[in-house]
Enzyme design. Structure first.
Site, PDB file in Angstrom:
ATOM      1  N   GLU A  26       3.255  -0.063   5.025  1.00  0.00           N
ATOM      2  CA  GLU A  26       3.196  -0.867   6.247  1.00  0.00           C
ATOM      3  C   GLU A  26       2.593  -2.245   6.012  1.00  0.00           C
ATOM      4  O   GLU A  26       2.712  -3.117   6.870  1.00  0.00           O
ATOM      5  CB  GLU A  26       2.425  -0.136   7.361  1.00  0.00           C
ATOM      6  CG  GLU A  26       0.908  -0.136   7.215  1.00  0.00           C
ATOM      7  CD  GLU A  26       0.390   1.087   6.486  1.00  0.00           C
ATOM      8  OE1 GLU A  26      -0.812   1.369   6.576  1.00  0.00           O
ATOM      9  OE2 GLU A  26       1.197   1.765   5.825  1.00  0.00           O
ATOM     10  N   ASN A  47       0.844  -1.184   0.000  1.00  0.00           N
ATOM     11  CA  ASN A  47       0.000   0.000   0.000  1.00  0.00           C
ATOM     12  C   ASN A  47       0.890   1.248   0.000  1.00  0.00           C
ATOM     13  O   ASN A  47       2.114   1.154   0.046  1.00  0.00           O
ATOM     14  CB  ASN A  47      -0.946  -0.012   1.206  1.00  0.00           C
ATOM     15  CG  ASN A  47      -0.213   0.243   2.503  1.00  0.00           C
ATOM     16  OD1 ASN A  47       0.944  -0.132   2.657  1.00  0.00           O
ATOM     17  ND2 ASN A  47      -0.868   0.886   3.444  1.00  0.00           N
ATOM     18  N   CYS A  74       1.800   3.639   2.081  1.00  0.00           N
ATOM     19  CA  CYS A  74       2.763   3.947   3.145  1.00  0.00           C
ATOM     20  C   CYS A  74       3.640   2.761   3.540  1.00  0.00           C
ATOM     21  O   CYS A  74       4.397   2.840   4.512  1.00  0.00           O
ATOM     22  CB  CYS A  74       2.026   4.478   4.361  1.00  0.00           C
ATOM     23  SG  CYS A  74       1.246   6.072   4.067  1.00  0.00           S
TER      24      CYS A  74
END
Length: 310
Positions: free
Chosen positions: A128, A124, A126
């Site tokens: 994470e 995704n 960001c």
């Protein structure tokens, strides 16, 4: 290794040809260990066209290195640059634009509970949560964030010290796991591919916010050994609670569809893939019992924790 990487690194910069800019997009580099080894050794790096050198995105680790070096030796690369110079261009782009984000494809694939599905190729925005996708499935992440300062309590001895309530955190993390698992069943899916992926693998991602606040409220220096222990205990507690609840749901609803063959199905949990023993200094939870429970009853969710960059 893409032949267009240098143009790619300039897409968000404020100078240069406006026709070659796309500043509203956010970019990431899917980086192989081999590149970082070449950077460390100040070696050469060959840039390639994915059409002329196919298959590199489908493999990782030793298989990637063998395929990549075979293309190099056969002269299929477009051109050769110094790995370290390219690395500095990446860092320059990050300092100027905040991107590209960096992910390490070998670490992601070697240390993921979805590794039995195939090669993971993206994350995704960001970074994470990294999940498997293919032409039939589009990965979905189902995220929640736990506000950690809510678990700071007054010390029972009446002193001015503060303590962290790990038992309450464990209970809340179990509730969050239960709720996120339910979201998978009642959610709206914009495409059939997203519905198929979510229903097959049932990933969830529990993250946190306010860790720095916890250290300040507990009058703890960020870099101290005490802070390291609090940090470890918080995330060990969340992971244990999520596993416990996911396993508990699996006892009544069954495992997620692709559980068999996953690391967890063989008693290999996330810390095992990093060669870490969470009970080395203190045994907060009985991890061996947890592993046996998972091997016997399975898990309802393929992924559980995903601390976002708050």
């Amino acid at each position: 290794w893409h032949a267009d990487i240098e143009m790619f690194l300039d897409l968000r910069k404020n100078h240069g040809d406006e026709d070659l800019k796309a500043r509203d997009l956010f970019y990431a580099l899917w980086t192989p260990d081999l590149f970082m080894e070449r950077v460390k050794a100040n070696g050469d790096w060959t840039l390639m066209c994915p059409d002329e050198c196919p298959g590199l995105s489908d493999v990782y680790g030793d298989e990637f290195e063998q395929l990549y070096t075979s293309y190099e030796k056969s002269g299929k690369g477009r051109r050769t640059v110094k790995a370290r110079e390219l690395w500095f261009r990446v860092l320059d782009a990050q300092m100027e634009t905040g991107t590209p984000y960096l992910l390490y494809k070998d670490a992601v694939n070697k240390k993921c509970n979805q590794k039995n599905l195939g090669t993971i190729k993206s994350s995704n925005l960001c970074c994470e949560i990294t999940e498997y996708s293919d032409e039939d499935e589009t990965a979905v992440c189902n995220l929640a964030s736990i506000a950690l300062p809510a678990f700071i309590k007054d010390a029972p001895d009446g002193s001015r010290d503060k303590v962290f309530d790990y038992d309450l955190l464990h209970s809340v993390a179990r509730t969050v796991t239960y709720n996120l698992n339910r979201i998978i069943d009642v959610n709206f899916y914009p495409t059939e591919k997203t519905r198929r992926s979510n229903k097959r693998h049932r990933p969830i991602g529990i993250g946190v916010q306010g860790l720095a606040d916890v250290f300040m409220l507990m009058n703890t220096t960020f870099t101290s050994e005490k802070a390291r222990l609090i940090n470890k205990n918080i995330f060990e507690t969340i992971y244990h609670a999520a596993l416990e609840e996911s396993c508990n749901i699996a006892k009544t609803e069954g495992t997620y569809e692709t559980f068999d063959g996953s690391p967890a199905s063989n008693g290999i949990l996330q810390f095992d893939m990093w060669d870490i023993n969470p009970s080395e200094n203190e045994q907060r939870y009985n991890w061996e019992e947890m592993k046996e429970d998972i091997k016997m009853h399975g898990l309802r969710n393929s992924l559980l924790v995903a601390p976002m960059p708050t």
